[in-house]
Design an enzyme around this catalytic site. Sequence first.
Site, PDB file in Angstrom:
ATOM      1  N   GLY A 126      37.745  46.649 -13.853  1.00  0.00           N
ATOM      2  CA  GLY A 126      37.986  45.299 -13.349  1.00  0.00           C
ATOM      3  C   GLY A 126      38.472  45.230 -11.924  1.00  0.00           C
ATOM      4  O   GLY A 126      38.179  44.264 -11.206  1.00  0.00           O
TER       5      GLY A 126
ATOM      6  N   THR B 148      34.911  45.480 -23.018  1.00  0.00           N
ATOM      7  CA  THR B 148      35.171  44.034 -22.900  1.00  0.00           C
ATOM      8  C   THR B 148      33.966  43.354 -23.519  1.00  0.00           C
ATOM      9  O   THR B 148      32.892  43.955 -23.565  1.00  0.00           O
ATOM     10  CB  THR B 148      35.224  43.648 -21.390  1.00  0.00           C
TER      11      THR B 148
HETATM   12  N1  ASP Z   1      36.761  44.694 -17.109  1.00  0.00           N
HETATM   13  C1  ASP Z   1      37.814  45.028 -18.037  1.00  0.00           C
HETATM   14  C2  ASP Z   1      39.098  45.154 -17.290  1.00  0.00           C
HETATM   15  O1  ASP Z   1      39.102  45.679 -16.200  1.00  0.00           O
HETATM   16  C3  ASP Z   1      37.584  46.267 -18.788  1.00  0.00           C
HETATM   17  C4  ASP Z   1      36.166  46.554 -19.182  1.00  0.00           C
HETATM   18  O2  ASP Z   1      35.299  45.714 -19.088  1.00  0.00           O
HETATM   19  O3  ASP Z   1      35.845  47.662 -19.574  1.00  0.00           O
HETATM   20  O4  ASP Z   1      40.117  44.794 -17.837  1.00  0.00           O
END
Ligand code: ASP
Length: 320
Positions: free
Chosen positions: A236, A182
């Site tokens: 997340g 992300t």
């Molecule tokens: N936080 C993001 C999600 O859960 C994924 C990530 O940051 O790796 O969609």
Amino acid sequence: MTNAHSSISPVMVASENGRAGMTAAMKLLREGGHALDAVELACRITEADPDEHSVGYSGLPNVLGEVELDASIMDGRTLKSGAVAAVQGYGHPITLARRMMSELPHVLVVGRGAERFAAELDECPANQLTETALARWRERFVEYGLEPGAAKDLRTVAKQLTRPLNLQDKLLKAAKVDTLGTVNFLALDQYGDLASAVSTSGIAWKYPGRVGDSPIIGAGNYCDNRYGAVACTGMGELAIRVSTARSLVLYLKMGMTLQEAGLEALRDLHYIFTEPTQYMNIVALTPKGEHSGFTTVPSKQYLYMNAELTEPQLADRTRL
Ligand code: ASP
């Protein structure tokens, strides 16, 4: 109305994959630009990068092979925020989030509604799935001994594929966490305003319609001019369950130092950990321009830049 704080020197903070976006956005801030514009611009650059497979165009798809994008943006001065989730067929979800904030009386719109909103704004529809991401999707099925696209029992397939590779071999330490990613951007501008933006294609091979922390205000993104801006990357579901971004800002409000507040947010996360590979990373920036990164796992870094630096610098994240 913006406060005139001519003595404030702009600062930006980002996740490690934000280098190109941060450089362009810092130029904007140096020229007197606003924090909200800076974080949106920075995200757009990352979203358009075909080599970045966790954000925007060329993001890794869900279990059906469809790219679904999530994003959110928050204005620290007004606490206004906008977010979209599970958007298919449109790039730049961060701009959809920004316009959600300014053009609708809502904070979060998902799926078909967000795509309709994009069409109303005359955003250009475009396939976000690239050959590289599709090939990676096919390989993933093969790695797990499954038939690509076999969707008989989608729940079991998605559950299996979203787990880090090698996890089932009990090689927890060596497990390759290749499903996450992300981009986070936090900015402080010369007017004393903070803004935060997060954009992602979410966990790769996720169940269709799965929404992570990135578009959830308070979980993966929070920003308040009075106390600070915070954003997360990682699994997340963890940040949603303990409201990581808002909690850290609240700990600052309660009078903790940035280090204390970050460590407290990590303790909240540690309380619910079930697997070592389900990590979380946090970045934080205060109204005074202090910044820090926090993580639940070893050897993680974040990027920062101020007006004096010619390029973004890496700094280690603090771990409990
Ligand atoms: N936080 C993001 C999600 O859960 C994924 C990530 O940051 O790796 O969609």
